[in-house]
Design a protein around this motif. Structure first.
Motif, mmCIF file in Angstrom:
data_model
loop_
_atom_site.group_PDB
_atom_site.id
_atom_site.type_symbol
_atom_site.label_atom_id
_atom_site.label_comp_id
_atom_site.label_asym_id
_atom_site.label_seq_id
_atom_site.Cartn_x
_atom_site.Cartn_y
_atom_site.Cartn_z
ATOM 1 N N ASN A 25 0.850 -1.189 0.000
ATOM 2 C CA ASN A 25 0.000 0.000 0.000
ATOM 3 C C ASN A 25 0.891 1.247 0.000
ATOM 4 O O ASN A 25 0.857 2.042 0.925
ATOM 5 C CB ASN A 25 -0.935 -0.019 1.216
ATOM 6 N N GLY A 26 1.709 1.367 -1.013
ATOM 7 C CA GLY A 26 2.570 2.532 -1.143
ATOM 8 C C GLY A 26 3.907 2.383 -0.425
ATOM 9 O O GLY A 26 4.207 1.374 0.205
ATOM 10 N N TYR A 27 4.707 3.431 -0.535
ATOM 11 C CA TYR A 27 6.078 3.442 -0.035
ATOM 12 C C TYR A 27 6.172 3.144 1.459
ATOM 13 O O TYR A 27 7.074 2.455 1.910
ATOM 14 C CB TYR A 27 6.701 4.808 -0.347
ATOM 15 N N LEU A 28 5.257 3.665 2.228
ATOM 16 C CA LEU A 28 5.331 3.505 3.680
ATOM 17 C C LEU A 28 4.910 2.113 4.143
ATOM 18 O O LEU A 28 5.143 1.762 5.305
ATOM 19 C CB LEU A 28 4.502 4.573 4.384
ATOM 20 N N SER A 29 4.336 1.297 3.273
ATOM 21 C CA SER A 29 3.965 -0.059 3.680
ATOM 22 C C SER A 29 5.141 -1.030 3.563
ATOM 23 O O SER A 29 5.086 -2.137 4.086
ATOM 24 C CB SER A 29 2.787 -0.567 2.850
ATOM 25 N N ARG A 30 6.203 -0.591 2.919
ATOM 26 C CA ARG A 30 7.387 -1.440 2.773
ATOM 27 C C ARG A 30 8.129 -1.510 4.108
ATOM 28 O O ARG A 30 8.190 -0.532 4.852
ATOM 29 C CB ARG A 30 8.296 -0.859 1.695
ATOM 30 N N LEU A 31 8.712 -2.658 4.395
ATOM 31 C CA LEU A 31 9.496 -2.843 5.619
ATOM 32 C C LEU A 31 10.928 -2.377 5.337
ATOM 33 O O LEU A 31 11.763 -3.145 4.859
ATOM 34 C CB LEU A 31 9.457 -4.316 6.051
ATOM 35 N N PHE A 83 17.694 6.715 10.666
ATOM 36 C CA PHE A 83 18.560 6.978 9.522
ATOM 37 C C PHE A 83 17.811 7.575 8.335
ATOM 38 O O PHE A 83 18.266 8.544 7.731
ATOM 39 C CB PHE A 83 19.286 5.696 9.091
ATOM 40 N N MET A 84 16.665 7.014 7.981
ATOM 41 C CA MET A 84 15.953 7.498 6.795
ATOM 42 C C MET A 84 15.434 8.918 6.990
ATOM 43 O O MET A 84 15.574 9.754 6.094
ATOM 44 C CB MET A 84 14.813 6.546 6.433
ATOM 45 N N SER A 85 14.859 9.201 8.153
ATOM 46 C CA SER A 85 14.342 10.560 8.373
ATOM 47 C C SER A 85 15.472 11.573 8.515
ATOM 48 O O SER A 85 15.308 12.730 8.151
ATOM 49 C CB SER A 85 13.417 10.594 9.585
ATOM 50 N N ALA A 86 16.611 11.130 9.008
ATOM 51 C CA ALA A 86 17.759 12.035 9.152
ATOM 52 C C ALA A 86 18.460 12.284 7.815
ATOM 53 O O ALA A 86 19.209 13.253 7.685
ATOM 54 C CB ALA A 86 18.751 11.464 10.159
ATOM 55 N N HIS A 87 18.236 11.409 6.847
ATOM 56 C CA HIS A 87 18.903 11.513 5.546
ATOM 57 C C HIS A 87 17.895 11.444 4.403
ATOM 58 O O HIS A 87 18.109 10.743 3.401
ATOM 59 C CB HIS A 87 19.934 10.395 5.395
ATOM 60 N N CYS A 88 16.801 12.192 4.530
ATOM 61 C CA CYS A 88 15.735 12.181 3.508
ATOM 62 C C CYS A 88 16.264 12.495 2.116
ATOM 63 O O CYS A 88 15.726 11.989 1.124
ATOM 64 C CB CYS A 88 14.641 13.174 3.872
ATOM 65 N N LEU A 97 7.148 12.340 7.508
ATOM 66 C CA LEU A 97 6.467 12.210 8.793
ATOM 67 C C LEU A 97 6.111 10.745 9.056
ATOM 68 O O LEU A 97 6.312 10.232 10.159
ATOM 69 C CB LEU A 97 5.212 13.073 8.829
ATOM 70 N N GLY A 98 5.619 10.063 8.041
ATOM 71 C CA GLY A 98 5.281 8.648 8.175
ATOM 72 C C GLY A 98 6.493 7.791 8.506
ATOM 73 O O GLY A 98 6.417 6.889 9.348
ATOM 74 N N ASP A 108 10.000 5.446 15.074
ATOM 75 C CA ASP A 108 9.678 5.430 16.510
ATOM 76 C C ASP A 108 9.179 4.051 16.932
ATOM 77 O O ASP A 108 9.568 3.544 17.995
ATOM 78 C CB ASP A 108 8.634 6.498 16.849
ATOM 79 N N ARG A 109 8.330 3.443 16.114
ATOM 80 C CA ARG A 109 7.822 2.095 16.429
ATOM 81 C C ARG A 109 8.945 1.058 16.378
ATOM 82 O O ARG A 109 9.033 0.183 17.238
ATOM 83 C CB ARG A 109 6.703 1.691 15.479
ATOM 84 N N VAL A 110 9.783 1.153 15.350
ATOM 85 C CA VAL A 110 10.883 0.198 15.199
ATOM 86 C C VAL A 110 11.820 0.285 16.405
ATOM 87 O O VAL A 110 12.299 -0.742 16.904
ATOM 88 C CB VAL A 110 11.661 0.435 13.882
#
Length: 187
Positions: A27-33, A66-71, A85-86, A92-94
């Motif tokens: 369901n889009g980019y944010l559904s990927r692990l 890492f991903m949010s710090a290096h968008c 944001l997602g 945070d959950r991870v």
């Protein structure tokens, strides 16, 4: 997972989607692990993997960011504040997942690691949980790492036992061990 009567490409794609996306739903980019720790945990929940509690293990709580710090390194995040944001919420959950790892200082040649176990190498790199993944290949009961080597440019079996391999690399902090499960969906 690929056992059975249907070795088709479509079946392969179905299984790949199931193990690569949160809850098996694309369901889009944010559904990927995106983070290995979450991939391990999600696939444990689906029965694809087991995360055994080995005697050398202890709780593992990396501060994942890492991903949010290096968008800027991720085209799918760079110009998409909603996705950034997602990703931050996912991180945070991870960071709170109930994972266990074996610190490299506690890893010896006498472990409960088995042939074929997934070996996720944890890291000291800020913002990451895992920096490399391979499989255990045991020789006389001693685990070695079967992995894609960036140095060799191909898949190799390490020349030294896993515990020595880790000891020689300063950014590796230890390992998370996962075993193959038997998900009901693919029996």
């Amino acid at each position: 997972l690929l056992q059975g009567d249907d070795p088709s490409f479509e079946r392969f794609c179905e299984i790949l989607q199931y193990i690569r996306y949160r809850g098996g739903i694309l369901n889009g980019y944010l559904s990927r692990l995106h983070y290995t720790g979450e991939w391990l945990y999600d696939n444990q929940q689906k029965g694809v993997l087991q995360l055994p509690v080995l005697r050398e293990s202890e709780p593992f709580h990396p501060s994942v960011s890492f991903m949010s710090a290096h968008c800027d390194r991720y085209p799918a995040l760079k110009d998409h504040p909603d996705r950034r944001l997602g990703i931050r919420q996912i991180e945070d959950r991870v960071s709170r997942l109930p994972l266990r790892f074996i610190p490299k200082e506690r890893l010896t040649s006498a472990t409960d690691i088995r042939d074929g176990d997934v070996i996720a190498i944890t890291t000291h790199i800020k913002g990451l949980d895992v920096s490399h993944v391979g499989f255990a290949l045991c020789r006389n009961g001693v685990p070695f790492l079967l992995h894609a080597s960036s140095e060799a440019g191909k898949v190799v079996v390490g020349v030294e036992p896993l515990h020595r391999y880790l000891a020689q690399r300063k950014n590796h902090s230890g390992i998370i061990v996962a075993r193959s499960g038997r998900p009901e969906r693919f029996k």
